[in-house]
Structure formats: C-alpha cells, structure tokens
Scaffold this motif. Structure first.
Motif, PDB file in Angstrom:
ATOM      1  N   LEU A  26      18.993  -3.745 -23.287  1.00  9.37           N
ATOM      2  CA  LEU A  26      18.327  -4.861 -21.896  1.00  9.37           C
ATOM      3  C   LEU A  26      17.549  -6.023 -21.512  1.00  9.37           C
ATOM      4  N   THR A  27      16.668  -5.283 -21.398  1.00  8.25           N
ATOM      5  CA  THR A  27      15.606  -5.389 -20.595  1.00  8.25           C
ATOM      6  C   THR A  27      14.615  -5.508 -21.282  1.00  8.25           C
ATOM      7  N   GLY A  28      14.629  -5.300 -22.922  1.00 10.16           N
ATOM      8  CA  GLY A  28      13.880  -5.449 -24.045  1.00 10.16           C
ATOM      9  C   GLY A  28      13.776  -7.199 -24.206  1.00 10.16           C
ATOM     10  N   SER A  35      11.424  -5.216 -29.250  1.00  8.14           N
ATOM     11  CA  SER A  35      11.193  -4.435 -29.832  1.00  8.14           C
ATOM     12  C   SER A  35      10.795  -2.679 -29.850  1.00  8.14           C
ATOM     13  N   LEU A  36      10.418  -3.166 -28.703  1.00  9.52           N
ATOM     14  CA  LEU A  36       9.888  -1.705 -27.305  1.00  9.52           C
ATOM     15  C   LEU A  36      11.492  -1.349 -27.075  1.00  9.52           C
ATOM     16  N   GLY A  37      12.186  -3.008 -26.237  1.00  7.23           N
ATOM     17  CA  GLY A  37      12.764  -1.578 -25.749  1.00  7.23           C
ATOM     18  C   GLY A  37      14.158  -1.353 -26.574  1.00  7.23           C
ATOM     19  N   LEU A  38      14.210  -1.911 -27.680  1.00 12.05           N
ATOM     20  CA  LEU A  38      15.334  -0.702 -28.881  1.00 12.05           C
ATOM     21  C   LEU A  38      14.661   0.597 -28.462  1.00 12.05           C
ATOM     22  N   PHE A  39      13.736   0.730 -29.504  1.00 10.02           N
ATOM     23  CA  PHE A  39      12.541   1.894 -29.899  1.00 10.02           C
ATOM     24  C   PHE A  39      12.989   2.700 -28.999  1.00 10.02           C
ATOM     25  N   ALA A  40      12.574   2.582 -27.310  1.00 10.93           N
ATOM     26  CA  ALA A  40      12.621   3.635 -26.367  1.00 10.93           C
ATOM     27  C   ALA A  40      14.324   3.869 -25.808  1.00 10.93           C
ATOM     28  N   GLY A  41      15.239   2.671 -25.984  1.00 11.81           N
ATOM     29  CA  GLY A  41      16.615   2.380 -25.647  1.00 11.81           C
ATOM     30  C   GLY A  41      17.424   3.738 -27.102  1.00 11.81           C
ATOM     31  N   THR A  42      16.512   3.448 -28.338  1.00 12.42           N
ATOM     32  CA  THR A  42      17.958   4.700 -28.833  1.00 12.42           C
ATOM     33  C   THR A  42      17.479   5.409 -29.339  1.00 12.42           C
ATOM     34  N   PHE A  43      16.782   6.372 -28.229  1.00 12.03           N
ATOM     35  CA  PHE A  43      16.617   7.878 -28.395  1.00 12.03           C
ATOM     36  C   PHE A  43      18.144   8.124 -27.518  1.00 12.03           C
ATOM     37  N   HIS A  44      17.920   7.057 -26.236  1.00  6.37           N
ATOM     38  CA  HIS A  44      19.035   7.412 -24.903  1.00  6.37           C
ATOM     39  C   HIS A  44      20.731   7.122 -26.098  1.00  6.37           C
ATOM     40  N   PHE A  45      20.455   6.127 -26.509  1.00  2.00           N
ATOM     41  CA  PHE A  45      21.473   6.269 -27.290  1.00  2.00           C
ATOM     42  C   PHE A  45      22.157   7.295 -28.288  1.00  2.00           C
ATOM     43  N   ALA A  46      21.365   7.190 -28.948  1.00  2.00           N
ATOM     44  CA  ALA A  46      22.227   8.564 -29.692  1.00  2.00           C
ATOM     45  C   ALA A  46      22.338   9.960 -29.176  1.00  2.00           C
ATOM     46  N   PHE A  47      21.386   9.720 -28.124  1.00  2.00           N
ATOM     47  CA  PHE A  47      21.616  11.571 -26.770  1.00  2.00           C
ATOM     48  C   PHE A  47      23.313  11.047 -26.097  1.00  2.00           C
ATOM     49  N   MET A 107       3.224   5.326 -25.005  1.00  2.00           N
ATOM     50  CA  MET A 107       2.897   4.654 -26.421  1.00  2.00           C
ATOM     51  C   MET A 107       3.455   3.333 -26.753  1.00  2.00           C
ATOM     52  N   ALA A 108       3.758   2.337 -25.602  1.00  2.00           N
ATOM     53  CA  ALA A 108       4.369   1.497 -25.695  1.00  2.00           C
ATOM     54  C   ALA A 108       3.335   0.353 -27.017  1.00  2.00           C
ATOM     55  N   THR A 109       1.521  -0.008 -25.187  1.00  2.00           N
ATOM     56  CA  THR A 109       0.878  -0.605 -26.071  1.00  2.00           C
ATOM     57  C   THR A 109       0.728  -0.139 -27.184  1.00  2.00           C
ATOM     58  N   PRO A 110       0.264   1.534 -28.038  1.00  2.00           N
ATOM     59  CA  PRO A 110      -0.112   1.545 -29.112  1.00  2.00           C
ATOM     60  C   PRO A 110       0.235   1.257 -29.987  1.00  2.00           C
ATOM     61  N   LEU A 111       1.741   1.422 -29.886  1.00  2.00           N
ATOM     62  CA  LEU A 111       2.962   1.339 -31.026  1.00  2.00           C
ATOM     63  C   LEU A 111       2.786  -0.216 -31.507  1.00  2.00           C
ATOM     64  N   ALA A 112       2.998  -1.541 -29.984  1.00  2.00           N
ATOM     65  CA  ALA A 112       3.193  -2.764 -30.300  1.00  2.00           C
ATOM     66  C   ALA A 112       2.101  -2.999 -31.047  1.00  2.00           C
ATOM     67  N   ALA A 113       0.767  -2.790 -30.871  1.00  2.00           N
ATOM     68  CA  ALA A 113      -0.332  -3.116 -31.737  1.00  2.00           C
ATOM     69  C   ALA A 113      -0.457  -2.359 -33.306  1.00  2.00           C
ATOM     70  N   GLU A 114       0.144  -1.379 -32.990  1.00  2.00           N
ATOM     71  CA  GLU A 114       0.076  -1.323 -34.416  1.00  2.00           C
ATOM     72  C   GLU A 114       1.421  -1.668 -35.547  1.00  2.00           C
ATOM     73  N   PHE A 115       2.375  -2.032 -34.903  1.00  2.00           N
ATOM     74  CA  PHE A 115       3.406  -2.601 -35.445  1.00  2.00           C
ATOM     75  C   PHE A 115       4.348  -3.440 -35.272  1.00  2.00           C
ATOM     76  N   LYS A 116       2.645  -4.249 -34.741  1.00  2.00           N
ATOM     77  CA  LYS A 116       3.287  -5.932 -34.092  1.00  2.00           C
ATOM     78  C   LYS A 116       4.789  -6.047 -33.729  1.00  2.00           C
ATOM     79  N   LEU A 117       5.453  -4.686 -32.769  1.00  2.00           N
ATOM     80  CA  LEU A 117       6.446  -5.152 -32.030  1.00  2.00           C
ATOM     81  C   LEU A 117       6.131  -6.151 -30.788  1.00  2.00           C
ATOM     82  N   SER A 118       7.251  -6.698 -31.307  1.00  2.00           N
ATOM     83  CA  SER A 118       7.178  -7.699 -29.382  1.00  2.00           C
ATOM     84  C   SER A 118       8.467  -6.401 -28.382  1.00  2.00           C
ATOM     85  N   ALA A 119       8.416  -7.501 -27.062  1.00  2.00           N
ATOM     86  CA  ALA A 119       8.713  -6.801 -26.235  1.00  2.00           C
ATOM     87  C   ALA A 119      10.565  -5.739 -26.508  1.00  2.00           C
TER      88      ALA A 119
END
Length: 396
Positions: free
Chosen positions: A352-354, A36-48, A22-34
């Motif tokens: 961090l990698t984002g 922001s994508l790293g934060l999106f993916a990491g949020t699940f794991h932080f909460a988990f 989903m990274a590529t379509p999400l970045a296109a729709e919401f104008k996300l930087s790398a």
C-alpha cells in the motif's frame, strides 16, 4: 534449544529487512518504480503471513523440530534464486520462497516458550528472544550496505543463504523435543488436518479476537515498513545520505529495537494494565510517524527512527496479551493467528505504501510525506479498534 531456534528467527529478520538497503541498487538495475519496490518488500511478508495457519497446524501435529527443519531449506533456495535473478519476476519468486521457508521461524520460538516456561515469564523470555532474533537486522544495516557498495546486492543474498544453512545444521544438532512435548509422538490418535483447520477458524468466532487482529496488523507492520523498506531511500533522497550512511542509521535503529524487546518484556505490567500500555505506545508511535512525515530535519530524520525502533519492543506485550487471552489448549494456534495478522499486515502496508508513494510522485507531492502520514493513520485506526472492540477475559 531456544537459542538454536532463535538463529532461524534472526535470519528471517535479516531477509525481511534487506529492501531498506537493496531498494536503491535494485531499482537502478531492474528499473523499478516505488510501487514495484513496495511489492518486492511485501511479497516476503505475504508469503510468511499466509503460511502461519499451516505452520501452526504443523507444529501442533508434528512438533517444533520437524516443522522448522522441513521449511527452512525453502528459504535457502529462495535466497539463492534471488541472488541469480535476471528479472523482477524471479526476484518476486525468490521472496515467495524465502517467506514460506521462514514462516515457522518466530512461531516455533513462541510455542517453545509457551510450553516450557511459566505464563508469568512469557513476556520476559519472549522479549529476550525477540532481541536475540533481532540481531539479524544488524546484518542488513552497515554490513549489508558496505557489502552492496563494494560488490553487489547479489552477494548479500548468497551470504544469507550460507548463514541459514549453518542455522539449519545447528537446529538439527541441538533441538530435540521430549516425547511429551512432541505431538507427533503422542498417543492417542492425532487431530486430523480438517479438525485443526476448524479449530483455527474458531478463533475468529471469539469476539475479542478482532481487536487483537486490528492492532496486530499495523503495529509491527509500521516498524518493519520503515526499517525494512523506506528508511534507506528516505535518508538518501531527503537528507542526501550515502548508502553506507543510511546503513549506519538502520544499524542504530536495529540496535534500539534489540534493546526494546527485552526492556518491554522486563517492564511488563501484567494482565491488569498491559492492554493500556499497548494502546498508549501504539498511539505514541503513530505520533512519531506523523512527526517525521512533516519534518524534513537532519536530527529528526535520524533520532525519530531510532526511538521508533526502541518503542517497537512493545510488540512483545501483544504476544503476552494473546497468551493471557486464550486457553492453553489453543495457545499454539492463537500465537499463529497473531503472527499471521502481523505479517499479512506488513505485506499489505508495504504494498500500500508503495502505491501511495507512486501516486504522490504523480501528483508532485513529496512521497515520504504521504507514506509516513499513511502509516501514522493506519496505526491510529488499529489502536482505535483495539480500544473499542470487545476485550478478553484473562485466561492465565
């Protein structure tokens, strides 16, 4: 019962790896930087990861069944919120809810195995369970890529919510703990929340905990950060793959990881040699990350992630190591500690990698070189801590 519990784990594996497709379509729709994508993916794991402490205590006080049945609907709500998201902040909140709801998904499996199977079979049964749970990642390979390409990423979240509802119903129907195995039904009086928190905190006063935590925080994180975030964008941007072609590679990598967990569980050399195996495979995976960092080659770009997927199965040895390193009275909390370290590690590594990718782009450096080299370095540091910090005495 274990198979029913594994269905929730499989859905959590699917949710935690959606970002790779989903990274590529999400970045296109919401104008996300790398970043922001790293934060999106990491949020699940932080909460988990942050919820592992409370889920471990919940299992100790109320049992496996009650804990997972109360938590999992939160993940379903989060998936539906993500599907309806009209902003980046709504996506993040959706990830928070999914992470909280999935928090007990693997922990209930490990505690169930520890309670119902002999210690000598723990690695083998855990490996099979990890393999079964890993089938969720198959959904976020070619199937999700195709679904996103022909419709939208939103439908992917809706589909996962529907499948999770079926999983919840299956657990409600099939999982019933015997009275002797359900802490909520035991006499005498149960442990209080304060006592449980102090018991969990006491794990960190044990010297050998720190080496275990150092490696745990990077070993699974390295695999999931590649499979769950950077694999798709790397193949699309480096090797000019389509979304579906990158999904094919993600699918094969996931299949390899399914084989790796039961394979390492079956090959478990026992407490005497297990830690040497863990160290050796950690360093080998670090070298493989360094290889794909510096080699922009079609064969390497496809084969090395698949090999990393297979070798990721050595993580089951880390669970067996913890099973041997602590007394049976604190097995549940020790497993929660390991799982917490692993998933907080994923959150930090993805964030961090984002940030590293964004910095590399600003300096006109190819971002995947920086991202993959940093993962290799973090793995090496974690392995060093595991090797040099105090070692446990076998408690099997």
């Amino acid at each position: 019962m274990l198979l029913a519990l594994a269905t929730a784990f499989a859905l959590s594996q699917a949710w935690r790896t959606v970002a790779a497709i989903m990274a590529t379509p999400l970045a296109a729709e919401f104008k996300l930087s790398a970043h922001s994508l790293g934060l999106f993916a990491g949020t699940f794991h932080f909460a988990f990861g942050a919820m592992q402490l409370f889920m471990g205590i919940g299992i100790d006080l109320h049992g496996v069944r009650r804990t997972v049945l109360l938590a999992f609907p939160i993940a379903i709500a989060g998936s539906l919120l993500s599907a309806l998201a009209s902003s980046y902040s709504a996506l993040i909140w959706g990830q928070v809810l999914i992470g909280i709801g999935c928090a007990p998904a693997f922990l209930v499996c490990t505690v169930f195995i520890a309670r119902h199977f002999p210690a000598g079979r723990f690695a083998a049964i855990s490996g099979i369970t990890l393999g079964l749970g890993g089938t969720g990642m198959l959904l976020t390979g070619t199937p999700l890529a195709w679904l996103v390409q022909v419709s939208s990423w939103r439908l992917g979240f809706v589909l996962l919510a529907l499948l999770a509802t079926l999983s919840w119903l299956l657990i409600w129907w099939l999982v019933h703990e015997p009275e002797d195995d359900n802490p909520a039904m035991r006499q005498p009086a149960r442990e209080t929340l304060g006592q449980a928190l102090r018991g969990f905190g006491a794990l960190f006063l044990i010297p050998h905990t720190w080496g275990i935590v150092m490696l745990a925080s990077v070993s699974y994180a390295a695999f999931i950060t590649l499979r769950g975030l950077w694999l798709g964008p790397m193949l699309i941007e480096r090797l000019d793959f389509s979304l579906v072609q990158s999904g094919h590679v993600a699918l094969v990598m996931s299949l390899a990881s399914l084989l790796g967990s039961p394979l390492f569980g079956w090959l478990d050399p026992g407490a005497g040699r297990r830690r040497r195996w863990i160290l050796g495979f950690s360093l080998l995976v670090s070298i493989l990350f360094a290889l794909i960092a510096v080699t922009q080659n079609l064969l390497v770009g496809i084969l090395v992630p698949v090999v990393i997927g297979l070798l990721s199965g050595f993580i089951v040895l880390q669970y067996a190591d913890v099973r041997s390193a602590y007394s049976s009275a604190i097995t549940g909390r020790a497993m929660a500690m390991l799982t917490m370290a692993m998933f907080l590690g994923v959150a930090v590594m993805q964030w961090l990698t984002g940030a590293i990718a964004s910095l590399a782009i600003s300096q006109n450096v190819e971002p995947y070189i920086a991202v993959l080299a940093s993962i290799a370095a973090l793995l090496a540091v974690g392995a060093l801590g595991f090797a040099l910090l105090p070692k446990p005495i076998d408690k099997t």
